[in-house]
Design an enzyme around this catalytic site. Structure first.
Site, PDB file in Angstrom:
ATOM      1  N   SER A   1       0.286  -9.790  -1.208  1.00  0.00           N
ATOM      2  CA  SER A   1      -0.670 -11.204  -1.304  1.00  0.00           C
ATOM      3  C   SER A   1      -0.060 -11.937  -2.449  1.00  0.00           C
ATOM      4  O   SER A   1      -0.355 -13.107  -2.302  1.00  0.00           O
ATOM      5  CB  SER A   1      -2.083 -10.962  -1.437  1.00  0.00           C
TER       6      SER A   1
ATOM      7  N   THR B   1       1.792 -10.345  14.229  1.00  0.00           N
ATOM      8  CA  THR B   1       0.926 -10.933  13.534  1.00  0.00           C
ATOM      9  C   THR B   1      -0.059  -9.518  12.863  1.00  0.00           C
ATOM     10  O   THR B   1      -0.077  -8.736  13.646  1.00  0.00           O
ATOM     11  CB  THR B   1       0.042 -11.878  14.261  1.00  0.00           C
TER      12      THR B   1
ATOM     13  N   GLN C   1      -5.053 -21.813  18.526  1.00  0.00           N
ATOM     14  CA  GLN C   1      -5.634 -20.620  17.668  1.00  0.00           C
ATOM     15  C   GLN C   1      -5.634 -19.555  18.362  1.00  0.00           C
ATOM     16  O   GLN C   1      -6.026 -18.519  17.843  1.00  0.00           O
ATOM     17  CB  GLN C   1      -6.924 -21.170  17.609  1.00  0.00           C
TER      18      GLN C   1
ATOM     19  N   THR D   1       1.495  -4.882   4.026  1.00  0.00           N
ATOM     20  CA  THR D   1       1.329  -5.486   5.453  1.00  0.00           C
ATOM     21  C   THR D   1       0.569  -6.620   5.560  1.00  0.00           C
ATOM     22  O   THR D   1       0.702  -7.318   6.505  1.00  0.00           O
ATOM     23  CB  THR D   1       0.402  -4.432   6.174  1.00  0.00           C
ATOM     24  N   ASP D   2      -0.001  -7.053   4.267  1.00  0.00           N
ATOM     25  CA  ASP D   2      -0.926  -8.445   4.563  1.00  0.00           C
ATOM     26  C   ASP D   2      -0.216  -9.651   4.900  1.00  0.00           C
ATOM     27  O   ASP D   2      -0.544 -10.643   5.615  1.00  0.00           O
ATOM     28  CB  ASP D   2      -1.378  -8.454   2.941  1.00  0.00           C
TER      29      ASP D   2
ATOM     30  N   THR E   1       0.765  -1.235  -0.033  1.00  0.00           N
ATOM     31  CA  THR E   1      -0.136   0.109  -0.020  1.00  0.00           C
ATOM     32  C   THR E   1       0.703   1.178   0.023  1.00  0.00           C
ATOM     33  O   THR E   1       0.446   2.287  -0.702  1.00  0.00           O
ATOM     34  CB  THR E   1      -1.008  -0.024   1.352  1.00  0.00           C
TER      35      THR E   1
ATOM     36  N   ARG F   1      -3.543 -26.103  14.034  1.00  0.00           N
ATOM     37  CA  ARG F   1      -4.036 -24.861  14.694  1.00  0.00           C
ATOM     38  C   ARG F   1      -5.015 -25.408  15.586  1.00  0.00           C
ATOM     39  O   ARG F   1      -6.407 -25.778  15.278  1.00  0.00           O
ATOM     40  CB  ARG F   1      -4.610 -23.876  14.111  1.00  0.00           C
TER      41      ARG F   1
END
Ligand code: ASP
Length: 340
Positions: free
Chosen positions: A59, A165, A275, A89-90, A13, A243
């Site tokens: 992405s 994260t 998770q 950032t993704d 971005t 997870r």
């Protein structure tokens, strides 16, 4: 003394603009960034720029891009005092985590940053993120980089990258480090919390070998057992990140347990993570996690899913197997896991 900093632009971005005639953001070339940030010339550092041939939305990041970036950092290592990587950032936490494994023992700072609003927007967060990242990358003491690890800087906070994260898709404060304290904070002063910094003990080494055939299996109540069987026993899969619920719990029905046993017998490496965003796996605390003691799988403790996936790919790429892989996974490579 003026430090030499290499600013690498991969996309994201920060450098995006709206596609002509639409509201859709697409990556743009690097001159777009530099033109919008004349202040960069005022920073007391010699800054060189390196732009990816085709800047991307993160992405689209692929293993070949990780290998390229790690090799680039190694190639430029001796010519620069520090590095700032502009990235979307993704998937920033994934790429930065992978860099911390591929560039083990790094003795200089690699700071990942980006922004939630493009640099051309009036209310952009990109300028502060970029300028302060350069400041952090330039910090030296006794002819040594103060920060000797891969970090992520965002909205006034400096994090160990492989502990982060992406937490918010809309707040400027987009990242968290749920299980490790921040390394620094920028206010009026640029603070650095020395006691939280990673102290690399190994020699700096580039290693980009990776095994891509891993999968992340997320448990949820009512998960179809046939699909679970497919995910766990697929012949292509070499490693699995499970997870699990809470402190490492899964359904205790016979089918689930049988598939897991079979996966282990087939030689698939299994890592248990939680998770929960915060906290750690504690195998054996409840009956519903005792299967993992029996199967002797890797305990992911408090590792993030981003660090777990990249670490497993990397360890498998180094040809670690069973007991050795478990030992390595449960140890720190670059400060990514709290070992109790
Ligand atoms: N989609 C963008 C990317 O990851 C989002 C961002 O940069 O914040 O490239």
């Amino acid at each position: 003394m003026k430090r030499r900093i290499l600013l690498i632009y991969t996309g994201g971005t920060i450098g995006m603009m709206k596609k002509y005639g639409s509201e859709v953001l697409i990556p743009f070339d690097f001159s777009n960034i530099i033109n919008h940030i004349p202040e960069i010339k005022l920073i007391n550092a010699n800054i060189d720029f390196y732009e990816f041939e085709n800047p991307i939305d993160s992405s689209d990041i692929e293993i070949k891009d990780w290998k390229f970036l790690a090799s680039l950092l190694k190639e430029k290592y001796e010519y620069y005092d520090g590095f700032v990587v502009l990235h979307g950032t993704d998937t920033m936490s994934y790429t930065a985590s992978m860099m911390s494994f591929m560039l083990q023992g790094i003795k200089k700072s690699v700071i990942f940053t980006g922004s939630q609003l493009p640099i051309g927007e009036l209310r952009t967060d990109s300028k502060e993120n970029l300028i302060t990242s350069i400041y952090y990358a330039s910090l030296y003491q006794n002819s040594q980089s103060v920060i000797q690890e891969v970090c992520l800087y965002f909205e006034h906070k400096l994090y160990r990258a492989n502990r982060t994260t992406k937490f918010s898709s809309e707040h400027f404060d987009a990242f968290i480090s749920p299980n490790y304290p921040i390394l620094g904070e920028s206010g009026v002063n640029l603070e650095i919390f020395n006691e939280n910094l990673f102290k690399p003990s190994s020699k700096f080494n580039l290693n980009t070998d990776i095994e891509p055939n891993i999968d992340v299996v997320s448990f949820f109540p009512g998960r179809n057992k046939r699909l679970l069987e497919y995910s766990l026993l697929n012949s292509e899969i070499k490693g699995l990140i499970l997870r699990t619920f809470g402190s490492g719990n899964i359904p205790s029905d016979k089918e689930t347990i049988d598939y897991l046993k079979k996966a282990k017998d087939l030689g698939k490496e299994i890592v248990v993570i939680t998770q929960c965003v915060r906290g750690s796996v504690s195998i054996g605390k409840y009956h519903n996690s005792t299967i993992f003691t029996d199967l002797n799988v890797c305990n992911g403790f408090d590792i993030t899913v981003e660090a777990a996936t990249t670490k497993l790919m990397w360890l498998l790429g180094q040809k670690y197997k069973s007991e050795d892989l478990k030992k390595e996974f449960e140890s720190q490579i670059a400060g990514e896991i709290s070992v109790y």
